[in-house]
Design a protein around this motif. Structure first.
Motif, PDB file in Angstrom:
ATOM      1  N   ILE A 231       9.741   9.655 -33.279  1.00  0.00           N
ATOM      2  CA  ILE A 231       8.663   8.677 -33.487  1.00  0.00           C
ATOM      3  C   ILE A 231       9.174   7.270 -33.224  1.00  0.00           C
ATOM      4  O   ILE A 231       8.517   6.466 -32.550  1.00  0.00           O
ATOM      5  N   LEU A 232      10.364   6.946 -33.732  1.00  0.00           N
ATOM      6  CA  LEU A 232      10.921   5.615 -33.513  1.00  0.00           C
ATOM      7  C   LEU A 232      11.148   5.350 -32.031  1.00  0.00           C
ATOM      8  O   LEU A 232      10.860   4.249 -31.526  1.00  0.00           O
ATOM      9  N   ASN A 233      11.652   6.342 -31.313  1.00  0.00           N
ATOM     10  CA  ASN A 233      11.884   6.178 -29.877  1.00  0.00           C
ATOM     11  C   ASN A 233      10.572   6.014 -29.120  1.00  0.00           C
ATOM     12  O   ASN A 233      10.467   5.168 -28.217  1.00  0.00           O
ATOM     13  N   GLN A 234       9.576   6.807 -29.479  1.00  0.00           N
ATOM     14  CA  GLN A 234       8.306   6.708 -28.777  1.00  0.00           C
ATOM     15  C   GLN A 234       7.546   5.436 -29.149  1.00  0.00           C
ATOM     16  O   GLN A 234       6.820   4.882 -28.326  1.00  0.00           O
ATOM     17  N   LEU A 235       7.714   4.960 -30.379  1.00  0.00           N
ATOM     18  CA  LEU A 235       7.126   3.664 -30.740  1.00  0.00           C
ATOM     19  C   LEU A 235       7.692   2.570 -29.848  1.00  0.00           C
ATOM     20  O   LEU A 235       6.962   1.688 -29.380  1.00  0.00           O
ATOM     21  N   ARG A 236       8.987   2.627 -29.598  1.00  0.00           N
ATOM     22  CA  ARG A 236       9.601   1.615 -28.738  1.00  0.00           C
ATOM     23  C   ARG A 236       9.050   1.708 -27.322  1.00  0.00           C
ATOM     24  O   ARG A 236       8.846   0.685 -26.655  1.00  0.00           O
ATOM     25  N   GLU A 237       8.782   2.923 -26.847  1.00  0.00           N
ATOM     26  CA  GLU A 237       8.225   3.088 -25.504  1.00  0.00           C
ATOM     27  C   GLU A 237       6.847   2.436 -25.369  1.00  0.00           C
ATOM     28  O   GLU A 237       6.473   1.984 -24.288  1.00  0.00           O
ATOM     29  N   VAL A 238       6.098   2.398 -26.487  1.00  0.00           N
ATOM     30  CA  VAL A 238       4.767   1.774 -26.432  1.00  0.00           C
ATOM     31  C   VAL A 238       4.786   0.344 -26.974  1.00  0.00           C
ATOM     32  O   VAL A 238       3.741  -0.254 -27.204  1.00  0.00           O
ATOM     33  N   GLY A 239       6.015  -0.198 -27.188  1.00  0.00           N
ATOM     34  CA  GLY A 239       6.119  -1.616 -27.485  1.00  0.00           C
ATOM     35  C   GLY A 239       6.217  -1.999 -28.941  1.00  0.00           C
ATOM     36  O   GLY A 239       5.866  -3.126 -29.302  1.00  0.00           O
ATOM     37  N   VAL A 240       6.721  -1.090 -29.796  1.00  0.00           N
ATOM     38  CA  VAL A 240       6.912  -1.419 -31.213  1.00  0.00           C
ATOM     39  C   VAL A 240       8.354  -1.123 -31.597  1.00  0.00           C
ATOM     40  O   VAL A 240       8.841  -0.002 -31.406  1.00  0.00           O
ATOM     41  N   HIS A 241       9.025  -2.132 -32.143  1.00  0.00           N
ATOM     42  CA  HIS A 241      10.403  -1.958 -32.602  1.00  0.00           C
ATOM     43  C   HIS A 241      10.402  -1.791 -34.110  1.00  0.00           C
ATOM     44  O   HIS A 241      10.106  -2.730 -34.857  1.00  0.00           O
ATOM     45  N   ALA A 242      10.692  -0.572 -34.577  1.00  0.00           N
ATOM     46  CA  ALA A 242      10.737  -0.254 -36.007  1.00  0.00           C
ATOM     47  C   ALA A 242      12.106   0.314 -36.340  1.00  0.00           C
ATOM     48  O   ALA A 242      12.955   0.495 -35.460  1.00  0.00           O
ATOM     49  N   GLY A 243      12.342   0.609 -37.612  1.00  0.00           N
ATOM     50  CA  GLY A 243      13.642   1.120 -38.033  1.00  0.00           C
ATOM     51  C   GLY A 243      13.508   2.333 -38.932  1.00  0.00           C
ATOM     52  O   GLY A 243      12.435   2.617 -39.465  1.00  0.00           O
ATOM     53  N   GLY A 244      14.602   3.020 -39.118  1.00  0.00           N
ATOM     54  CA  GLY A 244      14.633   4.150 -40.025  1.00  0.00           C
ATOM     55  C   GLY A 244      15.559   3.877 -41.186  1.00  0.00           C
ATOM     56  O   GLY A 244      16.347   2.930 -41.167  1.00  0.00           O
ATOM     57  N   CYS A 245      15.474   4.704 -42.216  1.00  0.00           N
ATOM     58  CA  CYS A 245      16.416   4.643 -43.324  1.00  0.00           C
ATOM     59  C   CYS A 245      16.409   5.990 -44.025  1.00  0.00           C
ATOM     60  O   CYS A 245      15.455   6.770 -43.890  1.00  0.00           O
ATOM     61  N   GLY A 246      17.462   6.267 -44.795  1.00  0.00           N
ATOM     62  CA  GLY A 246      17.560   7.565 -45.426  1.00  0.00           C
ATOM     63  C   GLY A 246      17.567   8.669 -44.380  1.00  0.00           C
ATOM     64  O   GLY A 246      17.912   8.460 -43.214  1.00  0.00           O
ATOM     65  N   ASP A 247      17.157   9.866 -44.793  1.00  0.00           N
ATOM     66  CA  ASP A 247      17.177  11.010 -43.881  1.00  0.00           C
ATOM     67  C   ASP A 247      15.948  11.083 -42.991  1.00  0.00           C
ATOM     68  O   ASP A 247      16.038  11.482 -41.827  1.00  0.00           O
ATOM     69  N   THR A 248      14.779  10.698 -43.524  1.00  0.00           N
ATOM     70  CA  THR A 248      13.538  10.936 -42.776  1.00  0.00           C
ATOM     71  C   THR A 248      12.569   9.766 -42.771  1.00  0.00           C
ATOM     72  O   THR A 248      11.483   9.870 -42.227  1.00  0.00           O
ATOM     73  N   ALA A 249      12.923   8.630 -43.374  1.00  0.00           N
ATOM     74  CA  ALA A 249      11.957   7.542 -43.563  1.00  0.00           C
ATOM     75  C   ALA A 249      11.893   6.595 -42.371  1.00  0.00           C
ATOM     76  O   ALA A 249      12.911   6.268 -41.750  1.00  0.00           O
ATOM     77  N   ILE A 250      10.678   6.153 -42.071  1.00  0.00           N
ATOM     78  CA  ILE A 250      10.430   5.009 -41.194  1.00  0.00           C
ATOM     79  C   ILE A 250      10.215   3.812 -42.112  1.00  0.00           C
ATOM     80  O   ILE A 250       9.371   3.848 -43.005  1.00  0.00           O
ATOM     81  N   ARG A 251      10.987   2.757 -41.920  1.00  0.00           N
ATOM     82  CA  ARG A 251      10.838   1.583 -42.790  1.00  0.00           C
ATOM     83  C   ARG A 251      10.271   0.409 -41.999  1.00  0.00           C
ATOM     84  O   ARG A 251      10.626   0.184 -40.838  1.00  0.00           O
ATOM     85  N   LEU A 252       9.416  -0.336 -42.631  1.00  0.00           N
ATOM     86  CA  LEU A 252       8.780  -1.492 -42.020  1.00  0.00           C
ATOM     87  C   LEU A 252       9.297  -2.755 -42.691  1.00  0.00           C
ATOM     88  O   LEU A 252       9.258  -2.878 -43.920  1.00  0.00           O
ATOM     89  N   ARG A 253       9.772  -3.696 -41.869  1.00  0.00           N
ATOM     90  CA  ARG A 253      10.357  -4.942 -42.368  1.00  0.00           C
ATOM     91  C   ARG A 253       9.871  -6.129 -41.523  1.00  0.00           C
ATOM     92  O   ARG A 253      10.670  -6.863 -40.946  1.00  0.00           O
ATOM     93  N   PRO A 254       8.565  -6.343 -41.429  1.00  0.00           N
ATOM     94  CA  PRO A 254       8.088  -7.454 -40.612  1.00  0.00           C
ATOM     95  C   PRO A 254       8.381  -8.806 -41.248  1.00  0.00           C
ATOM     96  O   PRO A 254       8.732  -8.904 -42.434  1.00  0.00           O
ATOM     97  N   ALA A 255       8.219  -9.866 -40.468  1.00  0.00           N
ATOM     98  CA  ALA A 255       8.367 -11.226 -40.971  1.00  0.00           C
ATOM     99  C   ALA A 255       7.176 -11.587 -41.859  1.00  0.00           C
ATOM    100  O   ALA A 255       6.154 -10.889 -41.877  1.00  0.00           O
ATOM    101  N   LEU A 256       7.288 -12.685 -42.567  1.00  0.00           N
ATOM    102  CA  LEU A 256       6.206 -13.119 -43.451  1.00  0.00           C
ATOM    103  C   LEU A 256       4.997 -13.636 -42.683  1.00  0.00           C
ATOM    104  O   LEU A 256       3.924 -13.801 -43.260  1.00  0.00           O
ATOM    105  N   VAL A 257       5.164 -13.890 -41.380  1.00  0.00           N
ATOM    106  CA  VAL A 257       4.033 -14.340 -40.555  1.00  0.00           C
ATOM    107  C   VAL A 257       3.277 -13.157 -39.949  1.00  0.00           C
ATOM    108  O   VAL A 257       2.393 -13.340 -39.118  1.00  0.00           O
ATOM    109  N   PHE A 258       3.624 -11.965 -40.363  1.00  0.00           N
ATOM    110  CA  PHE A 258       2.946 -10.737 -39.939  1.00  0.00           C
ATOM    111  C   PHE A 258       1.552 -10.712 -40.584  1.00  0.00           C
ATOM    112  O   PHE A 258       1.418 -10.700 -41.803  1.00  0.00           O
ATOM    113  N   LYS A 259       0.521 -10.717 -39.747  1.00  0.00           N
ATOM    114  CA  LYS A 259      -0.853 -10.821 -40.243  1.00  0.00           C
ATOM    115  C   LYS A 259      -1.575  -9.470 -40.148  1.00  0.00           C
ATOM    116  O   LYS A 259      -1.026  -8.476 -39.660  1.00  0.00           O
TER     117      LYS A 259
END
Length: 496
Positions: A450-478
């Motif tokens: 999912i993380l790799n395919q998100l990047r292919e469609v233009g979204v840079h996200a991260g993982g953590c732990g064994d199976t989690a997708i974590r979201l860490r946007p900036a405070l200007v994320f609307k």
């Protein structure tokens, strides 16, 4: 003699002294233009692309850094969008591991050094523990103390989160040993034995941490880190005690009894470990805990859990340290995540870094060392970071970013919950505070795809732990950015 040297320097540069000052002013006042934020991602190559691969090859000749994902064009990155050296423009919901507070190239930050005094603070970088500038106390008071957790009137800056925790541990140990000595001065045996790392000058003390926690990569912080084996393997570390952090069942409203029982189990375990440490050693002088276990998989604890942990610390007169390195600075909708926990009083110590731009620790006055040089290094932080943080905090207030973060976070969490209901075979356990959100995948392999395919469609996200997708946007994320991310995630999920 002094004035002659100055005149000679001016002659060697060919610039009279008064003109040199004007040139410094001109450099400081240079305005850096910020392009408008893109309206959507734009992908030109795979990530990493050919330029990133070549740069990584160049880097690898002199540095082992296989952790690099891609190289970034920081001149072109703006707001919520990161642009790589191959021209790929991606919505960034990872933001340098939760370290970009108000987006890339925010005008308030680009103009932060547009004064002679700010520029000189940056280039002279004083050894703050011995030679601070005349305005240092004012900067600490107006910037860091303006957002200090209630009840914490002491602050020390550091360079990063790891060294902030390392020095917080020392405060714990100092407090314990001061009680043990009854306030007397160090004796000769203590002073001599500590020089060869032996008792009584080097006491057998420890800090209690929790399974899944991450607190840094330096020695004592690493002893308290339990998120991934790769951080710790082959490193000799103190055998400090570790206890269980709650692991909840989701949705929370469907497992109230089970999760309450988990809180009580974990609190009982922590108290048992602390109690036994006084019999068998090493003696626990404090507890370190994250408000949300970020690196370990975005594990949350309830208000009851954090309140109960504080009660245990008070019962045994040990120090309660909340590590806000990832959660501090506003991503949960409050400056400090522990503000959500309705604690009876503030923690004894709060450490910070990342979105706060400088590292450091707030603490209660009872923990002030009595001797100089006990909490010390050459720089003890950097005044340039406080200049940037001042701009960040003013922007948070003027643009009402905590409220915006709460609104965006509601959209994110509602959207993640909807997607897990529609794709139950792939997603589960949506959770978060503000935009500090996460969701689990059914397998590690699924998460990584999912993380790799998100990047292919233009979204840079991260993982953590064994199976989690974590979201860490900036405070200007609307809210519109949240909808864009959710639409992209839905597109990826439909491809499976």
């Amino acid at each position: 003699m002094i004035s002659g040297r100055i005149f000679s320097l001016s002659n060697r540069t060919g610039i009279p002294k008064f003109q040199l000052t004007r040139k410094l002013s001109s450099v400081a006042a240079t305005k850096l233009e910020t392009p408008p934020e893109p309206t959507e991602p734009r992908m030109l190559t795979a990530v990493p692309g050919p330029k990133s691969k070549q740069l990584h090859s160049d880097l690898s000749k002199m540095q082992s850094m296989d952790s690099v994902h891609f190289f970034v064009d920081y001149d072109a990155s703006v707001g919520n969008y990161i642009v790589d050296v191959d021209g790929n423009t991606m919505l960034d919901v990872f933001t340098q591991i939760s370290s970009v507070p108000i987006g890339y190239n925010h005008p308030a930050l680009l103009s932060a050094f547009n004064s002679d005094s700010a520029m000189r603070a940056l280039v002279n970088r004083p050894a703050l523990g011995v030679y601070p500038g005349a305005d240092w106390a004012t900067r600490l008071n107006q910037v860091l103390m303006s957002v200090a957790p209630q009840g914490l009137d002491q602050v020390t800056t550091m360079m990063c989160g790891s060294c902030s925790n390392e020095n917080a541990f020392k405060l714990m140990h100092f407090y314990h040993m001061e009680k043990e000595r009854g306030g007397r001065a160090f004796n000769q045996q203590e002073m001599e034995s500590c020089m060869i790392n032996q008792a009584p000058g080097t006491p057998d003390l420890s800090v209690l941490s929790f399974h899944g926690g991450f607190h840094g990569r330096t020695a004592a912080s690493l002893a308290c880190t339990h998120s991934k084996y790769i951080h710790k393997i082959d490193v000799p570390l103190a055998q400090w005690q570790v206890s269980d952090f709650p692991r909840y069942k989701y949705p929370l409203d469907q497992f109230v009894a089970e999760n309450n029982a988990e809180d009580e189990r974990c609190l009982a375990m922590a108290e048992d470990v602390i109690h036994n440490s006084r019999k068998t050693g090493p003696t626990i002088t404090g507890v370190i805990v994250e408000p949300i276990q970020a690196e370990g998989g975005d594990h949350h604890g309830s208000n009851r859990w954090f309140q109960g942990l504080q009660d245990i610390c008070k019962k045994y007169d040990i120090i309660y340290l909340i590590d806000e390195v990832q959660t501090g600075g506003g991503p949960t909708g409050k400056i400090w995540c522990h503000e959500w926990f309705e604690l009876a009083e503030s923690p004894d110590i709060v450490t910070f870094s990342k979105k706060m731009l400088t590292g450091g620790l707030y603490h209660k006055s009872k923990l002030r060392p009595k001797q100089p040089y006990r909490i010390f290094n050459t720089w003890v932080g950097d005044p340039g970071k406080l200049i940037l943080l001042d701009a960040v905090l003013k922007t948070i207030r003027s643009e009402n970013l905590l409220e915006e973060t709460s609104k965006s976070g509601t959209v994110l969490l509602d959207g993640l919950t909807d997607l897990q209901n529609r794709f139950p075979g792939y997603l589960n356990s949506a959770r978060g505070r503000g935009t500090f959100c996460a969701i689990n995948c059914d397998t590690t392999d699924r998460r990584d795809k999912i993380l790799n395919q998100l990047r292919e469609v233009g979204v840079h996200a991260g993982g953590c732990g064994d199976t989690a997708i974590r979201l860490r946007p900036a405070l200007v994320f609307k809210e519109q950015h949240a909808h864009l991310f959710l639409n992209k995630l839905e597109t990826v999920l439909k491809s499976f």
